[in-house]
Design a protein around this motif. Structure first.
Motif, PDB file in Angstrom:
ATOM      1  N   HIS A 270       0.832  -1.206   0.000  1.00 42.49           N
ATOM      2  CA  HIS A 270       0.000   0.000   0.000  1.00 42.49           C
ATOM      3  C   HIS A 270       0.866   1.255   0.000  1.00 42.49           C
ATOM      4  O   HIS A 270       0.653   2.181  -0.783  1.00 42.49           O
ATOM      5  N   GLU A 271       1.890   1.261   0.868  1.00 47.06           N
ATOM      6  CA  GLU A 271       2.795   2.409   0.949  1.00 47.06           C
ATOM      7  C   GLU A 271       3.503   2.637  -0.389  1.00 47.06           C
ATOM      8  O   GLU A 271       3.629   3.764  -0.856  1.00 47.06           O
TER       9      GLU A 271
ATOM     10  N   PHE B  78      -7.635   6.312  -3.836  1.00 51.36           N
ATOM     11  CA  PHE B  78      -6.906   6.666  -5.063  1.00 51.36           C
ATOM     12  C   PHE B  78      -7.828   7.347  -6.073  1.00 51.36           C
ATOM     13  O   PHE B  78      -7.412   8.279  -6.765  1.00 51.36           O
TER      14      PHE B  78
ATOM     15  N   LYS C 209      -3.609  -3.889  12.633  1.00 46.26           N
ATOM     16  CA  LYS C 209      -4.065  -3.065  11.505  1.00 46.26           C
ATOM     17  C   LYS C 209      -4.699  -3.915  10.408  1.00 46.26           C
ATOM     18  O   LYS C 209      -4.158  -4.933  10.028  1.00 46.26           O
TER      19      LYS C 209
ATOM     20  N   VAL D 256      -9.455   4.207   5.194  1.00 47.30           N
ATOM     21  CA  VAL D 256      -8.279   3.654   5.884  1.00 47.30           C
ATOM     22  C   VAL D 256      -8.124   4.317   7.258  1.00 47.30           C
ATOM     23  O   VAL D 256      -7.718   3.678   8.229  1.00 47.30           O
ATOM     24  N   VAL D 257      -8.497   5.588   7.346  1.00 56.20           N
ATOM     25  CA  VAL D 257      -8.437   6.290   8.633  1.00 56.20           C
ATOM     26  C   VAL D 257      -9.627   5.866   9.500  1.00 56.20           C
ATOM     27  O   VAL D 257      -9.481   5.618  10.703  1.00 56.20           O
TER      28      VAL D 257
ATOM     29  N   ASP E 252      -9.136   2.582  11.118  1.00 53.12           N
ATOM     30  CA  ASP E 252      -8.191   2.720  12.219  1.00 53.12           C
ATOM     31  C   ASP E 252      -8.922   3.198  13.487  1.00 53.12           C
ATOM     32  O   ASP E 252      -8.660   2.714  14.587  1.00 53.12           O
TER      33      ASP E 252
ATOM     34  N   GLU F 176     -11.025   0.333  14.810  1.00 51.52           N
ATOM     35  CA  GLU F 176     -10.170  -0.663  15.476  1.00 51.52           C
ATOM     36  C   GLU F 176      -9.757  -0.201  16.868  1.00 51.52           C
ATOM     37  O   GLU F 176      -9.711  -0.984  17.800  1.00 51.52           O
TER      38      GLU F 176
END
Lengths: 289, 403
Positions: B66-67, B92, B184, B366-367, B370, B373
């Motif tokens: 991903h990075e 994206f 994660k 994605v945030v 997080d 979680e």
């Protein structure tokens, strides 16, 4: 004279170029983008002034990271320093097998931190050696393992860090001890000073430059703790430190380079202030002890 | 003489140019020895069938793929075709890095499942390759020892809780439930099926409000915590799967990769698979998948789309899924292949895929995941009220969305 200066400059040029490209430019560039909303994926970015810095100090995750970092620094440096000094004093004596002990204590320093972190992850697991040891001496280990408990995770990583670092600092202390002239101890003995007095009046004052060096480099290293956290807990269970926060903000979840750069500069200022404080305290002429 | 030379050179240049193949670059994640030859063979076949196109293959890893993709898009070095996890597409697409494929896929859209995962603001940005869901895995031997009949499987979450506890009480080093530690991209995928099955949602139906701390979500998190507290073997995903395969854990939720592990590692386990329990059986499981997208910066979009269509064709999906032991292709034709009903676990996966939900297609997902979680971590490992971490998560998500 002029020609020798020019030669020196030419010889230093590769380093100057490397420093400029890989250190100075990123340093200044990250300072600049700390005032923007730069995100890796976004096509443009804007000047936001001090907003990133203001937001950082109201971000609970960043405040927790500062707290965890200070706990880490405050909880490891005194132990590392005292244990390393004690070990150096013991190994400064001559006895059979001294070389083996020195090599053994130094071994963790040349072992990959990732390898050590993985080994300790196993040791700290539920039913692992540390849990068994804790039970043997009457403690109840955390139910799911030391790294899966908010009360013990950070402290377990700190203990590993102390174990890993003492050998390296012990060696530096040993070098410092070797530099102290034997005549001083002989004179002290003739004057009737005991070992305790010799330690506080000769050894410690003369080790002050070494102590300063160790405290400064150990502080910088501890403020920048990352690999252990990344490998062992990924910042979970209240273990996220400042560098982990910077990594998470800039390179994983958020990709907010502006925000992460601002956090990096907060860390830079903290480390700078801490180092200045240590210089100030340990450079005083009058004895501290 | 000079003129003849000039004409010869010009002809040579034009001939070269007309025969020069277009090169497209493809980044993908499948590197293990069992699957990489299949990927390579598909590429070779495509090149043979399309001599005007060459494909340059680059492997990514799950640990930092991903990075790498983010950095590639940020630095303008992105490939033409890219494999993306469904959770990343909106991120994206929203930043203009993916080509809009809405027009080019319209003709065969009925053939594939999973379009909604690649739809952002009513436009399509990727083609589904294969999908992924999770089902309940159980150790039949442990269930028998706990006094259950041979065909027992829990239909309700309360049944699961009781059965896990009974298994947990079998003795030392036996656990009822494989409970994910905070990790994660993992923990939320285990909790969301509980939440969806209980009727909870992350956002309101119109998508404007975060409704995380609802009665339904609190109820789901309460059950999840009870399972964790009363019978949990707590470890990361790999750790709980290891413990399950070692016969120490009664129930875990996992994906089709576990079937692959059991087969490749020749594990002896009396395995049972079942649909996710829930108040309305079957419960809702998590839907994700792998997609192929074309970068907006790609200069040969037609060729790239031809390649994507080839790789995701029903025949190639069957080949890929068989090699990778993937249970759920996105192609409806591929799903009819006898392979996908050849074993009981594969049948279960193909039943579960009919009762699934996926997270919102949101550039901030994605945030958001997080944040969710962290809330689940706080509820499981903290000591406060269950609703409090959910309320805090709601505040964080709303703050994020109002930015």
């Amino acid at each position: 004279m002029r020609s020798s200066k020019a030669t020196a400059f030419v010889l230093a040029l590769p380093w100057i170029v490397t420093f400029g490209i890989f250190w100075l430019f990123p340093l200044l560039y990250s300072f600049a983008i700390g005032f923007t909303d730069y995100q890796l994926l976004a096509r443009d970015y804007h000047w936001v002034g001090l907003a990133n810095y203001v937001n950082l100090f109201s971000d609970p995750a960043f405040l927790a990271a500062i707290k965890n970092t200070f706990i880490f620094v405050g909880g490891t440096i005194p132990f590392t320093t005292v244990i390393a000094l004690a070990m150096a004093l013991l190994l400064n004596r001559s006895f059979k097998g001294r070389g083996l002990f020195r090599a053994t204590y130094f071994l963790p320093s040349i072992t990959s931190m990732v390898v050590i972190a993985l080994i300790f992850t196993n040791l700290y697991s539920r039913g692992g050696y540390v849990a068994c040891l804790a039970q043997l001496i009457g403690f109840t280990p955390p139910e799911y393992g030391f790294l899966y408990d908010r009360g013990t995770a950070l402290y377990s990583i700190m203990a590993m860090d102390v174990w890993m670092s003492v050998g390296y600092y012990m060696l530096i202390f040993l070098a410092g001890l070797k530099a102290i002239p034997d005549e001083l101890y002989e004179a002290a003995e003739i004057s009737g000073a005991g070992r305790f007095r010799q330690f506080f009046s000769i050894t410690l004052p003369l080790l002050r430059p070494v102590m300063l060096f160790i405290l400064v480099i150990n502080s910088i290293k501890s403020f920048q703790v990352f690999v252990e956290i990344f490998v062992m807990t990924k910042g979970k269970f209240d273990t996220a430190t400042m560098v982990y926060f910077i990594y998470d903000s800039g390179l994983t979840t958020h990709f907010s380079f502006g925000y992460a750069s601002a956090a990096a500069y907060v860390l830079f200022v903290i480390i700078g202030l801490f180092s200045i404080l240590q210089f100030f305290l340990l450079r005083r002429r009058q004895p501290l002890w | 003489m000079r003129r003849i030379l000039q004409i010869s050179l010009a002809v040579l240049f034009l001939t070269q140019a007309s025969f020069a193949a277009t090169t497209i670059t493809w980044w993908q994640f499948w590197t293990d020895p069992g699957i990489k030859p299949v990927i390579k063979a598909m590429v070779d076949e495509f090149e043979k069938a399309n001599p005007d196109i060459k494909v340059e293959l680059t492997d990514l890893t799950w640990s930092n793929g991903h990075e790498k993709i983010v950095i590639a898009y940020s630095s303008g070095t992105a490939p033409d075709v890219i494999e993306l996890g469904s959770d990343w597409i909106a991120q994206f697409a929203a930043n203009g890095h993916l080509a809009d494929l809405s027009e080019s896929v319209a003709t065969d859209s009925g053939e594939y499942h999973g379009w909604s995962l690649a739809t952002y603001k009513d436009r399509l940005y990727a083609r589904p390759w294969f999908l992924g869901t999770r089902v309940l895995f159980a150790n039949r031997d442990l269930l028998k020892r706990a006094g259950y009949e041979n065909d027992f499987m829990p239909y309700k979450l309360s049944d699961l809780k009781v059965a896990a506890r009974k298994v947990h009480l079998l003795g030392k080093d036996i656990y009822g439930w494989g409970s994910n530690a905070p990790e994660k991209h993992r923990l939320y995928k285990k909790f969301l099926p509980f939440m969806w099955s209980e009727g909870g949602q992350i956002f309101s139906d119109d998508g404007r409000m975060c409704v995380l701390p609802s009665v339904h979500t609190v109820s789901a998190l309460t059950i999840y915590k009870e399972l964790h507290d009363s019978s949990g073997y707590v470890a990361n995903q790999r750790g709980i799967e290891d413990a399950f395969l070692d016969g120490k854990v009664g129930f875990i939720i996992s994906g089709d990769w576990l079937l692959k592990r059991i087969e490749l590692e020749k594990r002896k386990i009396n395995l049972a698979t079942a649909l996710i329990p829930g108040p309305k059986f079957p419960g809702k499981s998590f839907l994700g998948g792998e997609f192929l997208a074309v970068s907006e910066s790609c200069e040969h979009k037609d060729e790239a789309m031809r390649f994507v269509a080839f790789i995701t064709s029903p025949e190639n999906q069957v080949r890929f899924c068989q090699a990778n032991r993937s249970a759920t292709p996105s192609s409806k034709t591929a799903q009819q292949d006898p392979y996908f009903s050849s074993t009981e676990p594969l049948k279960i996966f193909n039943k579960q895929i009919l009762s699934v939900k996926h997270p919102p297609v949101d550039p901030d997902w994605v945030v958001i995941e997080d944040i969710i979680e962290k809330a689940v971590e706080d509820a499981l490992f903290g000591s406060g009220l269950i609703a409090e971490p959910l309320r805090q998560a709601q505040m964080k998500i709303e703050h994020l969305k109002n930015k």
